[in-house]
Scaffold this motif. Structure first.
Motif, PDB file in Angstrom:
ATOM      1  N   ALA A 157      40.069  38.826  36.874  1.00  9.62           N
ATOM      2  CA  ALA A 157      41.199  39.739  37.044  1.00  9.62           C
ATOM      3  C   ALA A 157      42.310  39.345  36.083  1.00  9.62           C
ATOM      4  O   ALA A 157      42.336  38.236  35.542  1.00  9.62           O
ATOM      5  CB  ALA A 157      41.703  39.706  38.487  1.00  9.62           C
ATOM      6  N   GLU A 158      43.232  40.267  35.865  1.00  6.58           N
ATOM      7  CA  GLU A 158      44.421  39.970  35.080  1.00  6.58           C
ATOM      8  C   GLU A 158      45.654  40.122  35.958  1.00  6.58           C
ATOM      9  O   GLU A 158      45.681  40.920  36.893  1.00  6.58           O
ATOM     10  CB  GLU A 158      44.538  40.872  33.854  1.00  6.58           C
ATOM     11  CG  GLU A 158      44.894  42.322  34.141  1.00  6.58           C
ATOM     12  CD  GLU A 158      45.273  43.079  32.876  1.00  6.58           C
ATOM     13  OE1 GLU A 158      46.467  43.062  32.521  1.00  6.58           O
ATOM     14  OE2 GLU A 158      44.388  43.697  32.270  1.00  6.58           O
ATOM     15  N   VAL A 159      46.675  39.324  35.657  1.00  4.93           N
ATOM     16  CA  VAL A 159      47.954  39.420  36.359  1.00  4.93           C
ATOM     17  C   VAL A 159      49.028  38.962  35.384  1.00  4.93           C
ATOM     18  O   VAL A 159      48.815  38.063  34.575  1.00  4.93           O
ATOM     19  CB  VAL A 159      47.959  38.566  37.644  1.00  4.93           C
ATOM     20  CG1 VAL A 159      47.785  37.097  37.324  1.00  4.93           C
ATOM     21  CG2 VAL A 159      49.227  38.789  38.446  1.00  4.93           C
ATOM     22  N   SER A 160      50.169  39.598  35.448  1.00  3.82           N
ATOM     23  CA  SER A 160      51.253  39.257  34.522  1.00  3.82           C
ATOM     24  C   SER A 160      51.943  37.979  34.944  1.00  3.82           C
ATOM     25  O   SER A 160      52.129  37.710  36.138  1.00  3.82           O
ATOM     26  CB  SER A 160      52.273  40.397  34.465  1.00  3.82           C
ATOM     27  OG  SER A 160      53.410  40.010  33.713  1.00  3.82           O
ATOM     28  N   LEU A 161      52.351  37.188  33.974  1.00  2.78           N
ATOM     29  CA  LEU A 161      53.135  35.997  34.258  1.00  2.78           C
ATOM     30  C   LEU A 161      54.470  36.374  34.882  1.00  2.78           C
ATOM     31  O   LEU A 161      55.091  35.566  35.570  1.00  2.78           O
ATOM     32  CB  LEU A 161      53.360  35.207  32.961  1.00  2.78           C
ATOM     33  CG  LEU A 161      53.955  33.815  33.059  1.00  2.78           C
ATOM     34  CD1 LEU A 161      53.108  32.926  33.951  1.00  2.78           C
ATOM     35  CD2 LEU A 161      54.105  33.190  31.688  1.00  2.78           C
ATOM     36  N   ALA A 162      54.911  37.617  34.671  1.00  3.60           N
ATOM     37  CA  ALA A 162      56.165  38.084  35.267  1.00  3.60           C
ATOM     38  C   ALA A 162      56.013  38.451  36.729  1.00  3.60           C
ATOM     39  O   ALA A 162      57.000  38.702  37.416  1.00  3.60           O
ATOM     40  CB  ALA A 162      56.690  39.286  34.488  1.00  3.60           C
ATOM     41  N   GLY A 163      54.772  38.514  37.238  1.00  6.05           N
ATOM     42  CA  GLY A 163      54.556  38.823  38.650  1.00  6.05           C
ATOM     43  C   GLY A 163      53.659  40.027  38.837  1.00  6.05           C
ATOM     44  O   GLY A 163      53.212  40.667  37.889  1.00  6.05           O
ATOM     45  N   GLY A 164      53.427  40.369  40.095  1.00  7.95           N
ATOM     46  CA  GLY A 164      52.582  41.499  40.438  1.00  7.95           C
ATOM     47  C   GLY A 164      51.265  41.049  41.038  1.00  7.95           C
ATOM     48  O   GLY A 164      50.957  39.856  41.105  1.00  7.95           O
ATOM     49  N   ALA A 165      50.485  42.022  41.482  1.00  8.98           N
ATOM     50  CA  ALA A 165      49.199  41.739  42.101  1.00  8.98           C
ATOM     51  C   ALA A 165      48.103  41.713  41.040  1.00  8.98           C
ATOM     52  O   ALA A 165      48.175  42.431  40.038  1.00  8.98           O
ATOM     53  CB  ALA A 165      48.879  42.805  43.154  1.00  8.98           C
ATOM     54  N   PRO A 166      47.060  40.881  41.224  1.00  6.28           N
ATOM     55  CA  PRO A 166      45.963  40.842  40.258  1.00  6.28           C
ATOM     56  C   PRO A 166      45.226  42.178  40.190  1.00  6.28           C
ATOM     57  O   PRO A 166      45.057  42.860  41.200  1.00  6.28           O
ATOM     58  CB  PRO A 166      45.036  39.749  40.819  1.00  6.28           C
ATOM     59  CG  PRO A 166      45.894  38.940  41.738  1.00  6.28           C
ATOM     60  CD  PRO A 166      46.891  39.898  42.304  1.00  6.28           C
ATOM     61  N   ARG A 167      44.793  42.542  38.991  1.00  5.31           N
ATOM     62  CA  ARG A 167      43.987  43.748  38.775  1.00  5.31           C
ATOM     63  C   ARG A 167      42.616  43.324  38.283  1.00  5.31           C
ATOM     64  O   ARG A 167      42.489  42.654  37.262  1.00  5.31           O
ATOM     65  CB  ARG A 167      44.649  44.666  37.751  1.00  5.31           C
ATOM     66  CG  ARG A 167      43.881  45.966  37.496  1.00  5.31           C
ATOM     67  CD  ARG A 167      44.672  46.883  36.583  1.00  5.31           C
ATOM     68  NE  ARG A 167      44.702  46.413  35.212  1.00  5.31           N
ATOM     69  CZ  ARG A 167      43.815  46.743  34.275  1.00  5.31           C
ATOM     70  NH1 ARG A 167      42.796  47.530  34.588  1.00  5.31           N
ATOM     71  NH2 ARG A 167      43.936  46.296  33.037  1.00  5.31           N
TER      72      ARG A 167
END
Length: 862
Positions: free
Chosen positions: A420-430
């Motif tokens: 999965a990918e997730v931003s270092l700035a936050g958010g849920a994994p995609r």
């Protein structure tokens, strides 16, 4: 409206004023019925005189009174006395958060404590459908023992225009003056949400925005949105972003910044779908602090935190101070000469996975399983000894792009589920690549890497290199690819490949598929990294002439020139190299422990002999254990040993090798296996014997009870793998099963074999002819640990840790629990490697490997 002391409002006698605010005067009062002090809020006349709004206020206040939570001030009562409308509530001894913030930003420990408590109170209210609508530091009380209480739930709707319908959920700003209405303070406009500022419908996510503003202020000492006038502040709330926490409070942990940024998202859909999730994320950060993942310092967050002494005493305190000073010096990155300098950046006990530098070059992200917990992503900085757990599911870090995107391997327990990918700035994994079936994706170093532009991902799937995802760039025809890294210019991908046991290569492939092998035939290659200055590929590995049991740091150029970069007494696993040449590396220790329960024993015994003891076979009576030593202690060739399970005698070395397979029933012989030969090793006096069958490659071997034959798993030239009987007095091996059969276990009488067929079914195969019989009820993933004396029951291992051992009836299919084996200290232990149980089910031996790691940044490696 001022109420004099001595005035009675219902059953409450006013004692003294406590304060005043936009929603009215607050007094200390005495409840004559229950003999307790309460707080009485008297509503402004301009609000209380409006019958419709007063009725709605009473409805809201009664809903709020149903909230029962330690972080919400309890509403006791409400009423009207002689035209004075009032509300009675819990009296809180302490200060408002506004007063506390007058002294500046809060220390990390207090910030996380207060923040988690506020979030928990909000989550409780939101779960019952109640939204605060006026969350601000003035409405947060902190008691003398550090408990946070949220005030004024339900009061915000009182400020809505009287034209609103009874059931409407539209609430204009509770902090903005509405014409000539009394009691509304313009100065607190900075905590409203964008949807409040434009007069839209609000829900629980509006409170999240206000809460994010409060978190920001607690961390920085400044308001997130502060302008010269209320209209300008409102405009900033709607359109502008606050100064980033990375700049305004650079010592804040990365996961905390993610939480605040998510709360302050302009789009409500980008905030938390549930305030319970928000509370959980903050709670995990607070727990990380209490478990030592953070410093417990009371220093303010924007400044480096002073280190406190721990219970381990002055020596450990001094070590932490030295490490902190070293980390601070490292941040300056001064050029140095002389021997390399190793600076630790992780300090807990457990195992580490992948670690990478973030794009800023100062933040380090890594995977760790500390103190026996599940793998978790953490962050730390070069100028700090603290580590922060990221608010993400259990996962293994794979790669960080230059733009701050993480590629992670999601885990469900010990099973991989997806990349999965997730931003270092936050958010849920995609999720990007699903593991089909679950567990199919390799849980290893470097199985995915971002291209330098951060737009595409290279992955390893089914042993092959794909780039972009779905296009095979290097097939698995010649071996299994285990790790990949993009070159800094994005033109090549370096990879390690396992071609067979103790046979590893390092190669590069360009984007057109042209392959060049740089290193070949090594015993192990553990990890890769490109050096941004020299252009070499640095890798951790051991060749056949290197130090015994030690993985060293090597470099190879694109022309194939090799050199040793660094040596340490332990395994040195390179992780990443910064732009200035600083090397991020992991030092590993992988001891293996062997535990036995002897016949008649009352407790387990640690029978570990050297540094890597693994049980191979247990005698039928449980009195002797055959084991191997595979670490540095056994030497370059490894060692085969036998020992009494009661520990009464020292271990006896029988010979060299890591390849012992079984102990004969009379305890006189050990069979060893290499692909091209079988070796019979005497336990007592005698000469070892060698068996070689041309055109056969051996995989497994076990003794028949008579000691004259061997059950062999092998592949004959031109045929697939299957089971054979190898008579010691005559050859060649005689096949007894179809091709594709594996995992054999010989029953005690030697007449049948329990094995797994090509369709992963458990089957009983007769040795001397006859029809095979299926054995339903035992999974292919379950371990066969032994049989009872008569071969009627089989001991079946189920699970990882703890390992449950069942008694399974071969004829009846009946399953009962025999025992459960656990590891007393699970730190760094993923699974029990091997287990053997005696025929009476009372004695057993098992082995497990413990991975203990420390992360370093190394200066001066050249």
């Amino acid at each position: 409206m001022t109420v004099a002391p001595g005035t009675r409002l219902g059953p409450y006698e006013i004692l003294s004023p406590l304060g005043a605010g936009g929603m009215g005067e607050v007094y200390r009062a005495r409840d004559s019925r229950l003999e307790r002090d309460v707080a009485i809020k008297v509503l402004p006349a301009a609000l209380a005189s409006n019958a419709e709004r007063l009725k709605r206020f009473e409805k809201e206040a009664r809903s709020a009174s149903a909230l029962n939570h330690p972080n919400i001030v309890t509403v006791y009562d409400l009423g009207t006395t002689d035209g004075v409308s009032w509300i009675a509530m819990e009296r809180v001894e302490g200060d408002t958060l506004r007063k506390i913030l007058a002294s500046g930003p809060l220390p990390l420990k207090r910030l996380l404590s207060y923040g988690a408590q506020i979030a928990e109170g909000l989550a409780k209210a939101h779960a019952t459908g109640i939204v605060h609508r006026d969350l601000k530091p003035e409405n947060l009380m902190v008691t003398r023992d550090g408990t946070v209480k949220i005030l004024d739930f339900g009061l915000a709707k009182l400020t809505a225009p009287s034209s609103e319908s009874e059931g409407g959920d539209v609430s204009h700003s509770p902090t903005m003056s509405l014409g000539t209405e009394a009691g509304i303070v313009v100065g607190t406009v900075g905590y409203m949400s964008p949807e409040q500022a434009i007069g839209s419908v609000v829900d629980f996510r509006s409170d999240q925005f206000s809460f994010g503003s409060i978190l920001y202020e607690m961390a920085t000492g400044n308001r997130a949105f502060s302008r010269a006038s209320a209209p300008e502040t409102m405009t900033a709330i709607i359109r502008a972003e606050p100064e980033s926490l990375a700049t305004a409070a650079p010592s804040t942990p990365v996961p905390f910044r993610w939480i605040v940024e998510r709360c302050l998202a302009k789009d409500v859909e980008e905030r938390y779908a549930s305030t319970k999730d928000l509370a959980r994320d903050l709670g995990r950060l607070r727990e990380g602090l209490s478990e030592g993942s953070f410093s417990g310092s009371e220093a303010a967050m924007p400044a480096p935190a002073p280190r406190r002494r721990t219970r381990l005493g002055l020596a450990l305190a001094a070590a932490v101070v030295v490490a902190a000073a070293a980390a601070g010096a490292l941040a300056m990155r001064r050029p140095r000469s002389g021997p390399p300098l190793y600076r630790p950046v992780s300090f807990h006990r457990g195992s580490l996975g992948v670690a990478r530098f973030a794009p800023d070059g100062k933040t380090i992200l890594y995977t760790a399983a500390w103190q026996g917990h599940a793998p978790q992503l953490y962050s730390t900085r070069l100028d700090s000894t603290e580590s922060t757990a990221l608010p993400l599911p259990s996962a293994n870090l794979l790669s960080i792009s230059n733009g701050g995107k993480l590629a992670i391997l999601l885990l469900h327990g010990n099973v991989t589920s997806a990349i999965a990918e997730v931003s270092l700035a936050g958010g849920a994994p995609r999720e990007l690549v699903a593991s089909d079936p679950p567990g199919a994706l390799m849980f290893a170093q470097g199985v995915a890497d971002w291209s330098p532009d951060g737009e595409r991902l290279a992955i390893v799937r089914d042993g092959a290199l794909e780039f972009p995802v779905g296009k095979v760039l290097v097939s698995a025809t010649n071996g299994q690819i285990a790790g990949i890294r993009f070159s800094p210019d994005g033109r090549r991908i370096a990879y390690s490949m396992e071609k067979g046991p103790n046979n590893w290569d390092v190669a590069v492939v360009d984007l057109a598929g042209e392959i060049k092998t740089l290193v070949t035939g090594w015993e192990i290659i553990a990890s890769l990294a490109w050096h941004p200055v020299t252009g070499e590929i640095w890798f951790s590995g051991r060749n056949r002439t290197g130090n015994i049991g030690v993985v060293e740091l090597h470099a190879v150029s694109l022309s194939g020139e090799q050199r040793v970069v660094g040596r340490t007494p332990q395994l040195l696993i390179v992780q990443d190299i910064a732009r200035d040449g600083g090397v991020l590396a992991r030092s590993d220790d992988w001891p293996e422990t062997m535990i036995c329960m002897p016949p008649g024993g009352s407790r387990e015994l640690d029978l570990t002999w050297l540094d890597f003891s693994q049980d191979v076979a247990l005698s039928k009576d449980g009195q002797d254990v055959l084991f191997m030593e595979g670490g540095a202690g056994a030497g370059a060739s490894g060692g085969v040993y036998i020992r009494k399970t009661d520990g009464s005698t020292p271990a006896v070395r029988l010979g060299d090798g890591w390849d012992a397979e079984d102990l004969s029933a009379d305890k006189k012989w050990v069979v060893q296996l290499q692909p091209d030969r079988l070796t019979l090793l005497p336990v007592g006096p005698g000469e070892k014997k060698t068996i070689h069958d041309p055109n056969f490659r051996y995989v497994r071997a076990a003794w028949f009870p008579d000691g004259k034959r061997l059950l062999v798993t092998a592949a004959e030239k031109g045929h697939g793998r299957r089971l054979y009987v190898r008579d010691l007095g005559a050859g060649p091996p005689r096949p007894i099963t179809p091709e594709g059969v594996h995992g054999p276990h010989l029953l005690p009488d030697g007449t049948r074999v329990l094995a797994i067929d090509a369709k992963e079914n458990r089957i009983l195969y007769p040795v001397d002819g006859g029809e095979p019989r299926p054995v339903p009820g035992i999974g292919a993933d379950e371990s066969i640990l032994g049989f009872d004396e008569r071969g009627e029951n089989v001991w079946v291992g189920h699970g990882v840790i703890p390992l449950r051992i069942d008694r399974f009836g071969l004829a009846t299919g009946k399953r009962t629990v025999l025992r459960e084996i656990n590891v007393a200290d699970p730190t760094g232990v993923e699974t029990i490697q091997t287990t053997h149980v005696s025929s009476d089910g009372r004695s057993y031996c098992y082995s497990f490997m413990r991975s203990l790691s420390r992360l370093y940044v190394i200066e001066g490696l050249k």
